[in-house]
Motif scaffolding. Sequence first.
Motif, PDB file in Angstrom:
ATOM      1  N   TYR A 114      -1.483  -3.942  -6.764  1.00  0.00           N
ATOM      2  CA  TYR A 114      -1.555  -4.334  -5.363  1.00  0.00           C
ATOM      3  C   TYR A 114      -2.860  -3.852  -4.743  1.00  0.00           C
ATOM      4  CZ  TYR A 114       3.507  -4.667  -5.974  1.00  0.00           C
ATOM      5  OH  TYR A 114       4.752  -4.983  -6.426  1.00  0.00           O
ATOM      6  N   VAL A 115      -3.288  -4.494  -3.669  1.00  0.00           N
ATOM      7  CA  VAL A 115      -4.293  -3.975  -2.756  1.00  0.00           C
ATOM      8  C   VAL A 115      -3.557  -3.751  -1.444  1.00  0.00           C
ATOM      9  CG1 VAL A 115      -6.402  -4.452  -1.473  1.00  0.00           C
ATOM     10  CG2 VAL A 115      -6.244  -5.104  -3.873  1.00  0.00           C
ATOM     11  N   VAL A 116      -3.608  -2.519  -0.938  1.00  0.00           N
ATOM     12  CA  VAL A 116      -2.865  -2.134   0.254  1.00  0.00           C
ATOM     13  C   VAL A 116      -3.853  -1.785   1.370  1.00  0.00           C
ATOM     14  CG1 VAL A 116      -1.189  -0.515   1.228  1.00  0.00           C
ATOM     15  CG2 VAL A 116      -0.981  -1.236  -1.174  1.00  0.00           C
ATOM     16  N   SER A 117      -3.706  -2.436   2.522  1.00  0.00           N
ATOM     17  CA  SER A 117      -4.525  -2.137   3.703  1.00  0.00           C
ATOM     18  C   SER A 117      -3.644  -1.433   4.720  1.00  0.00           C
ATOM     19  CB  SER A 117      -5.059  -3.429   4.328  1.00  0.00           C
ATOM     20  OG  SER A 117      -5.852  -4.126   3.405  1.00  0.00           O
ATOM     21  N   LEU A 118      -4.210  -0.455   5.424  1.00  0.00           N
ATOM     22  CA  LEU A 118      -3.442   0.247   6.444  1.00  0.00           C
ATOM     23  C   LEU A 118      -4.373   0.789   7.521  1.00  0.00           C
ATOM     24  CD1 LEU A 118      -2.163   3.587   4.869  1.00  0.00           C
ATOM     25  CD2 LEU A 118      -3.693   2.077   3.697  1.00  0.00           C
ATOM     26  N   PRO A 120      -4.649   3.562  11.085  1.00  0.00           N
ATOM     27  CA  PRO A 120      -4.053   4.786  11.638  1.00  0.00           C
ATOM     28  C   PRO A 120      -2.834   4.463  12.509  1.00  0.00           C
ATOM     29  CG  PRO A 120      -6.436   4.843  11.849  1.00  0.00           C
ATOM     30  CD  PRO A 120      -6.076   3.446  11.399  1.00  0.00           C
ATOM     31  N   GLY A 121      -1.917   5.375  12.541  1.00  0.00           N
ATOM     32  CA  GLY A 121      -0.679   5.191  13.298  1.00  0.00           C
ATOM     33  C   GLY A 121       0.445   5.916  12.592  1.00  0.00           C
ATOM     34  N   GLU A 122       1.627   5.423  12.772  1.00  0.00           N
ATOM     35  CA  GLU A 122       2.803   6.031  12.152  1.00  0.00           C
ATOM     36  C   GLU A 122       2.688   5.972  10.637  1.00  0.00           C
ATOM     37  OE1 GLU A 122       6.227   8.172  12.435  1.00  0.00           O
ATOM     38  OE2 GLU A 122       4.980   7.497  14.087  1.00  0.00           O
ATOM     39  N   PRO A 123       2.897   7.103   9.930  1.00  0.00           N
ATOM     40  CA  PRO A 123       2.858   7.063   8.455  1.00  0.00           C
ATOM     41  C   PRO A 123       3.911   6.110   7.909  1.00  0.00           C
ATOM     42  CG  PRO A 123       2.861   9.325   9.252  1.00  0.00           C
ATOM     43  CD  PRO A 123       3.145   8.444  10.441  1.00  0.00           C
ATOM     44  N   ARG A 124       3.627   5.509   6.780  1.00  0.00           N
ATOM     45  CA  ARG A 124       4.551   4.604   6.090  1.00  0.00           C
ATOM     46  C   ARG A 124       5.353   5.410   5.099  1.00  0.00           C
ATOM     47  NH1 ARG A 124       7.509   1.671   3.489  1.00  0.00           N
ATOM     48  NH2 ARG A 124       7.040  -0.233   2.356  1.00  0.00           N
ATOM     49  N   SER A 125       6.662   5.475   5.272  1.00  0.00           N
ATOM     50  CA  SER A 125       7.527   6.181   4.331  1.00  0.00           C
ATOM     51  C   SER A 125       8.058   5.184   3.319  1.00  0.00           C
ATOM     52  CB  SER A 125       8.698   6.844   5.059  1.00  0.00           C
ATOM     53  OG  SER A 125       8.219   7.874   5.890  1.00  0.00           O
ATOM     54  N   ALA A 126       8.024   5.562   2.054  1.00  0.00           N
ATOM     55  CA  ALA A 126       8.507   4.683   0.990  1.00  0.00           C
ATOM     56  C   ALA A 126       9.693   5.339   0.294  1.00  0.00           C
ATOM     57  CB  ALA A 126       7.391   4.414  -0.012  1.00  0.00           C
ATOM     58  N   GLY A 142     -12.015   4.373   3.561  1.00  0.00           N
ATOM     59  CA  GLY A 142     -11.303   5.218   4.511  1.00  0.00           C
ATOM     60  C   GLY A 142     -10.761   6.496   3.895  1.00  0.00           C
ATOM     61  N   ARG A 143     -10.157   7.310   4.759  1.00  0.00           N
ATOM     62  CA  ARG A 143      -9.465   8.529   4.328  1.00  0.00           C
ATOM     63  C   ARG A 143      -7.981   8.265   4.471  1.00  0.00           C
ATOM     64  NH1 ARG A 143     -10.147  13.235   7.204  1.00  0.00           N
ATOM     65  NH2 ARG A 143      -9.926  14.485   5.336  1.00  0.00           N
ATOM     66  N   ILE A 144      -7.220   8.615   3.433  1.00  0.00           N
ATOM     67  CA  ILE A 144      -5.792   8.312   3.404  1.00  0.00           C
ATOM     68  C   ILE A 144      -5.022   9.537   2.933  1.00  0.00           C
ATOM     69  CG2 ILE A 144      -4.014   6.817   2.399  1.00  0.00           C
ATOM     70  CD1 ILE A 144      -6.253   4.728   1.950  1.00  0.00           C
ATOM     71  N   ARG A 145      -3.932   9.848   3.648  1.00  0.00           N
ATOM     72  CA  ARG A 145      -3.010  10.897   3.196  1.00  0.00           C
ATOM     73  C   ARG A 145      -1.850  10.172   2.534  1.00  0.00           C
ATOM     74  NH1 ARG A 145      -1.878  13.392   7.772  1.00  0.00           N
ATOM     75  NH2 ARG A 145      -3.367  15.063   7.446  1.00  0.00           N
ATOM     76  N   ALA A 176      -9.833   4.117  10.403  1.00  0.00           N
ATOM     77  CA  ALA A 176      -9.621   2.674  10.515  1.00  0.00           C
ATOM     78  C   ALA A 176     -10.163   1.952   9.287  1.00  0.00           C
ATOM     79  CB  ALA A 176     -10.311   2.145  11.774  1.00  0.00           C
ATOM     80  N   GLY A 177      -9.570   0.801   8.990  1.00  0.00           N
ATOM     81  CA  GLY A 177     -10.050  -0.032   7.891  1.00  0.00           C
ATOM     82  C   GLY A 177      -9.800   0.541   6.508  1.00  0.00           C
ATOM     83  N   ALA A 178      -8.779   1.360   6.366  1.00  0.00           N
ATOM     84  CA  ALA A 178      -8.494   1.983   5.066  1.00  0.00           C
ATOM     85  C   ALA A 178      -7.810   0.992   4.127  1.00  0.00           C
ATOM     86  CB  ALA A 178      -7.617   3.207   5.261  1.00  0.00           C
ATOM     87  N   TRP A 179      -8.124   1.093   2.861  1.00  0.00           N
ATOM     88  CA  TRP A 179      -7.427   0.301   1.849  1.00  0.00           C
ATOM     89  C   TRP A 179      -7.515   0.998   0.499  1.00  0.00           C
ATOM     90  CZ3 TRP A 179      -9.705  -1.795  -2.518  1.00  0.00           C
ATOM     91  CH2 TRP A 179     -11.089  -1.920  -2.517  1.00  0.00           C
TER      92      TRP A 179
END
Length: 195
Positions: A114-118, A120-126, A142-145, A176-179
């Motif tokens: 997959y290519v995942v774009s996200l 800033p905002g509420e974290p995505r829980s999986a 981008g920087r991603i946690r 912004a613009g993280a993927w």
Amino acid sequence: MAEQDHHALRAHIAAAVRAERQQAGLSISELARRVGIAKSTVSQLESGQANPSVETLWSIASTLGIPFARLVEAPPRGPRIIRAADRTPVPSAESDYLATLLHTGRSSAQRDLYVVSLEPGEPRSAAPHPPGSVEHVVIGSGRIRLGPEDAPFILEPGDYATFAGDVPHTYEALTAGAWFALLMEHPAGTPGGPR
């Protein structure tokens, strides 16, 4: 790449070439003959004294009938992060080309890419994926946690990480613009995909 990383990679390659050659029942001379390189080159590789090229290692792996990865990567244990600045590439002898193995796949696994774009905002829980699932990510921008909910880590462009996908995990854009590219491995026959 740090000198200690270079040394560790040479030591791993040395042990792997020796073990795979012996497993195949070949002498140093016979392997050299089949690959089309000097016997001294194989000896230097097995003693950790040589810096092999991608081409030499591919030829050895092909001759031995094994995946290239088996010569350059030890099996991973637990979560693993490879920072872009800390990669241990193997250079080409023929062109300006560096190859860094990030992961060796399991032959029995189903893989989804997959290519995942996200943003800033509420974290995505999986939710946890099926038992034995593993996630692999390479940050594009981008920087991603991300990672297990109880111990996420921060990654930047070019960083690679792998972690268990069968536990609750999270993704959060810090800029912004993280993927990122996401490779999910599941035991064969199980459903996968981001949740």
